[in-house]
Design a protein around this motif. Structure first.
Motif, PDB file in Angstrom:
ATOM      1  N   ARG A 136      -3.180  -1.648 -12.577  1.00 12.27           N
ATOM      2  CA  ARG A 136      -3.736  -2.293 -13.765  1.00 12.27           C
ATOM      3  C   ARG A 136      -5.046  -1.627 -14.170  1.00 12.27           C
ATOM      4  O   ARG A 136      -5.857  -2.201 -14.860  1.00 12.27           O
ATOM      5  CB  ARG A 136      -3.981  -3.776 -13.492  1.00 12.27           C
ATOM      6  CG  ARG A 136      -2.739  -4.561 -13.122  1.00 12.27           C
ATOM      7  CD  ARG A 136      -1.808  -4.708 -14.306  1.00 12.27           C
ATOM      8  NE  ARG A 136      -2.455  -5.418 -15.391  1.00 12.27           N
ATOM      9  CZ  ARG A 136      -2.547  -6.746 -15.451  1.00 12.27           C
ATOM     10  NH1 ARG A 136      -2.046  -7.503 -14.505  1.00 12.27           N
ATOM     11  NH2 ARG A 136      -3.129  -7.326 -16.486  1.00 12.27           N
ATOM     12  N   GLY A 137      -5.317  -0.422 -13.674  1.00 11.66           N
ATOM     13  CA  GLY A 137      -6.531   0.271 -14.073  1.00 11.66           C
ATOM     14  C   GLY A 137      -7.451   0.536 -12.909  1.00 11.66           C
ATOM     15  O   GLY A 137      -8.379   1.311 -13.006  1.00 11.66           O
ATOM     16  N   GLY A 138      -7.223  -0.111 -11.773  1.00 10.50           N
ATOM     17  CA  GLY A 138      -8.018   0.128 -10.578  1.00 10.50           C
ATOM     18  C   GLY A 138      -7.101   0.595  -9.473  1.00 10.50           C
ATOM     19  O   GLY A 138      -5.899   0.358  -9.493  1.00 10.50           O
ATOM     20  N   ARG A 139      -7.655   1.308  -8.490  1.00 15.37           N
ATOM     21  CA  ARG A 139      -6.865   1.771  -7.359  1.00 15.37           C
ATOM     22  C   ARG A 139      -6.783   0.661  -6.321  1.00 15.37           C
ATOM     23  O   ARG A 139      -7.775   0.038  -5.979  1.00 15.37           O
ATOM     24  CB  ARG A 139      -7.516   3.021  -6.747  1.00 15.37           C
ATOM     25  CG  ARG A 139      -6.795   3.541  -5.509  1.00 15.37           C
ATOM     26  CD  ARG A 139      -7.308   4.923  -5.164  1.00 15.37           C
ATOM     27  NE  ARG A 139      -8.752   4.929  -4.945  1.00 15.37           N
ATOM     28  CZ  ARG A 139      -9.322   4.609  -3.781  1.00 15.37           C
ATOM     29  NH1 ARG A 139      -8.579   4.205  -2.764  1.00 15.37           N
ATOM     30  NH2 ARG A 139     -10.631   4.675  -3.639  1.00 15.37           N
ATOM     31  N   ALA A 140      -5.576   0.358  -5.822  1.00 16.53           N
ATOM     32  CA  ALA A 140      -5.390  -0.731  -4.872  1.00 16.53           C
ATOM     33  C   ALA A 140      -4.743  -0.216  -3.598  1.00 16.53           C
ATOM     34  O   ALA A 140      -3.826   0.590  -3.640  1.00 16.53           O
ATOM     35  CB  ALA A 140      -4.524  -1.825  -5.484  1.00 16.53           C
ATOM     36  N   GLU A 141      -5.218  -0.671  -2.455  1.00 16.26           N
ATOM     37  CA  GLU A 141      -4.639  -0.298  -1.175  1.00 16.26           C
ATOM     38  C   GLU A 141      -4.953  -1.389  -0.162  1.00 16.26           C
ATOM     39  O   GLU A 141      -6.106  -1.641   0.178  1.00 16.26           O
ATOM     40  CB  GLU A 141      -5.215   1.041  -0.692  1.00 16.26           C
ATOM     41  CG  GLU A 141      -4.641   1.505   0.633  1.00 16.26           C
ATOM     42  CD  GLU A 141      -5.215   2.852   1.057  1.00 16.26           C
ATOM     43  OE1 GLU A 141      -4.913   3.265   2.188  1.00 16.26           O
ATOM     44  OE2 GLU A 141      -5.960   3.450   0.270  1.00 16.26           O
ATOM     45  N   ARG A 142      -3.866  -2.086   0.281  1.00 13.85           N
ATOM     46  CA  ARG A 142      -4.011  -3.134   1.286  1.00 13.85           C
ATOM     47  C   ARG A 142      -5.093  -4.148   0.908  1.00 13.85           C
ATOM     48  O   ARG A 142      -5.991  -4.442   1.693  1.00 13.85           O
ATOM     49  CB  ARG A 142      -4.321  -2.524   2.655  1.00 13.85           C
ATOM     50  CG  ARG A 142      -3.175  -1.706   3.237  1.00 13.85           C
ATOM     51  CD  ARG A 142      -3.490  -1.211   4.624  1.00 13.85           C
ATOM     52  NE  ARG A 142      -2.397  -0.432   5.182  1.00 13.85           N
ATOM     53  CZ  ARG A 142      -2.414   0.139   6.390  1.00 13.85           C
ATOM     54  NH1 ARG A 142      -3.490   0.001   7.154  1.00 13.85           N
ATOM     55  NH2 ARG A 142      -1.381   0.815   6.821  1.00 13.85           N
ATOM     56  N   GLY A 143      -4.999  -4.660  -0.287  1.00 15.26           N
ATOM     57  CA  GLY A 143      -5.946  -5.679  -0.718  1.00 15.26           C
ATOM     58  C   GLY A 143      -7.266  -5.138  -1.208  1.00 15.26           C
ATOM     59  O   GLY A 143      -8.154  -5.911  -1.542  1.00 15.26           O
ATOM     60  N   LEU A 144      -7.416  -3.807  -1.254  1.00 17.59           N
ATOM     61  CA  LEU A 144      -8.659  -3.208  -1.711  1.00 17.59           C
ATOM     62  C   LEU A 144      -8.491  -2.743  -3.156  1.00 17.59           C
ATOM     63  O   LEU A 144      -7.662  -1.895  -3.451  1.00 17.59           O
ATOM     64  CB  LEU A 144      -9.051  -2.024  -0.825  1.00 17.59           C
ATOM     65  CG  LEU A 144     -10.378  -1.351  -1.187  1.00 17.59           C
ATOM     66  CD1 LEU A 144     -11.542  -2.303  -0.942  1.00 17.59           C
ATOM     67  CD2 LEU A 144     -10.554  -0.073  -0.379  1.00 17.59           C
ATOM     68  N   LEU A 145      -9.291  -3.320  -4.052  1.00 14.63           N
ATOM     69  CA  LEU A 145      -9.284  -2.912  -5.449  1.00 14.63           C
ATOM     70  C   LEU A 145     -10.515  -2.056  -5.704  1.00 14.63           C
ATOM     71  O   LEU A 145     -11.624  -2.428  -5.311  1.00 14.63           O
ATOM     72  CB  LEU A 145      -9.307  -4.134  -6.371  1.00 14.63           C
ATOM     73  CG  LEU A 145      -8.199  -5.175  -6.158  1.00 14.63           C
ATOM     74  CD1 LEU A 145      -8.378  -6.336  -7.112  1.00 14.63           C
ATOM     75  CD2 LEU A 145      -6.819  -4.548  -6.329  1.00 14.63           C
ATOM     76  N   VAL A 146     -10.315  -0.915  -6.354  1.00 12.61           N
ATOM     77  CA  VAL A 146     -11.399   0.025  -6.574  1.00 12.61           C
ATOM     78  C   VAL A 146     -11.534   0.309  -8.064  1.00 12.61           C
ATOM     79  O   VAL A 146     -10.573   0.696  -8.726  1.00 12.61           O
ATOM     80  CB  VAL A 146     -11.170   1.354  -5.813  1.00 12.61           C
ATOM     81  CG1 VAL A 146     -12.339   2.300  -6.040  1.00 12.61           C
ATOM     82  CG2 VAL A 146     -10.977   1.094  -4.323  1.00 12.61           C
ATOM     83  N   PHE A 147     -12.748   0.082  -8.559  1.00 11.38           N
ATOM     84  CA  PHE A 147     -13.071   0.347  -9.961  1.00 11.38           C
ATOM     85  C   PHE A 147     -14.326   1.207  -9.981  1.00 11.38           C
ATOM     86  O   PHE A 147     -15.444   0.691  -9.944  1.00 11.38           O
ATOM     87  CB  PHE A 147     -13.302  -0.956 -10.723  1.00 11.38           C
ATOM     88  CG  PHE A 147     -12.183  -1.949 -10.584  1.00 11.38           C
ATOM     89  CD1 PHE A 147     -11.053  -1.859 -11.378  1.00 11.38           C
ATOM     90  CD2 PHE A 147     -12.260  -2.949  -9.631  1.00 11.38           C
ATOM     91  CE1 PHE A 147     -10.021  -2.772 -11.235  1.00 11.38           C
ATOM     92  CE2 PHE A 147     -11.231  -3.863  -9.484  1.00 11.38           C
ATOM     93  CZ  PHE A 147     -10.111  -3.773 -10.283  1.00 11.38           C
ATOM     94  N   GLY A 148     -14.136   2.532 -10.025  1.00  8.85           N
ATOM     95  CA  GLY A 148     -15.295   3.414  -9.936  1.00  8.85           C
ATOM     96  C   GLY A 148     -15.984   3.253  -8.596  1.00  8.85           C
ATOM     97  O   GLY A 148     -15.358   3.409  -7.549  1.00  8.85           O
ATOM     98  N   ASP A 149     -17.285   2.919  -8.620  1.00 11.39           N
ATOM     99  CA  ASP A 149     -18.014   2.760  -7.364  1.00 11.39           C
ATOM    100  C   ASP A 149     -17.937   1.329  -6.831  1.00 11.39           C
ATOM    101  O   ASP A 149     -18.569   0.997  -5.829  1.00 11.39           O
ATOM    102  CB  ASP A 149     -19.488   3.151  -7.545  1.00 11.39           C
ATOM    103  CG  ASP A 149     -20.237   2.214  -8.493  1.00 11.39           C
ATOM    104  OD1 ASP A 149     -19.586   1.425  -9.203  1.00 11.39           O
ATOM    105  OD2 ASP A 149     -21.474   2.282  -8.515  1.00 11.39           O
TER     106      ASP A 149
END
Length: 236
Positions: A136-149
């Motif tokens: 949906r626009g952020g990187r996700a891995e095992r419950g981790l959502l990443v939006f830039g920093d």
């Protein structure tokens, strides 16, 4: 199960005694104090589950008391204000309060607000309803959502910005989870009141606006965008 402990700080003897009795009848354990300084001492001595603070208090006003509590704890705080349009409402929210109730208040309304805030606090580790950590626009891995920093760990309920942990209150965490579950999607103030504050009725949108301001100060001013006339969205 242990009783939920409420710290209630109110200088009006009649309101303090009547509200204490009502809270105790509803199953709460109550420590009631008449001024801000004794309220702070009681908070440090008992570490309550939730604090109800009148705005206008002798010795130390409720807004200052809220700041002192927030410096030491993420315990839920509800401010009691004599006027719905008072600047004190905004000041209390900016100081770290989770919600406010206007005096004179209906006992059922106060109990509903208390239980809603406690549910947010208890369920802060449960993630946002309807969250989909897919593409949906952020990187996700095992419950981790990443939006830039910005990293949002939806399982561990942790937030990091540039690798540095960010301390959020349970209400701020619930708000961020709502944004993170749908990055790039505009969420109206009414929708956020319903999902984050559990308001089944119309609420004061200032609660949302101030919490968004507080969240921006912690995760980055440009991370949450205002969409005028509609609401807010998390930049994907």
């Amino acid at each position: 199960m242990a009783e939920t402990h409420v710290l209630f700080v109110e200088d009006d003897d009649v309101i303090r005694e009547a509200t204490q009795l009502a809270l105790e009848r509803d199953g709460f354990a109550v420590t009631a104090m008449p001024d801000g300084l004794s309220g702070l001492d009681a908070f440090r001595a008992r570490r309550p589950d939730i604090a109800l603070l009148d705005v206008m208090l002798p010795g130390m006003d409720g807004v200052s008391l809220c700041r002192r509590i927030r410096d030491e704890s993420t315990v839920p705080v509800i401010m009691l204000s004599a006027r719905a349009d008072s600047i004190d409402v905004v000041l209390g929210l900016e100081a770290g309060a989770d919600d406010y109730v206007t005096k004179p208040f209906d006992g059922a309304v106060l109990m509903a607000r208390i239980r809603a805030v406690l549910r947010r606090f208890e369920n802060a580790g449960g993630g946002a309803a309807g969250a989909d950590p897919g593409d949906r626009g952020g990187r996700a891995e095992r419950g981790l959502l990443v939006f830039g920093d910005l990293e949002v760990d939806t399982e561990g309920m942790e937030v990091r910005r540039g690798g540095v942990p960010v301390a959020l209150t349970p209400t701020e965490m619930r708000l961020l989870l709502e944004f993170s579950s749908a990055p790039g999607t505009v969420l109206s103030r009414d929708k956020l009141l319903e999902r984050v504050w559990d308001y089944g009725w119309g609420g004061d949108t200032r609660v949302v606006d101030v919490h968004v301001q507080r969240l921006r100060a912690k995760i980055g001013q440009d991370r949450i965008e205002t969409v005028r006339g509609f609401g807010y969205k998390l930049r994907a």
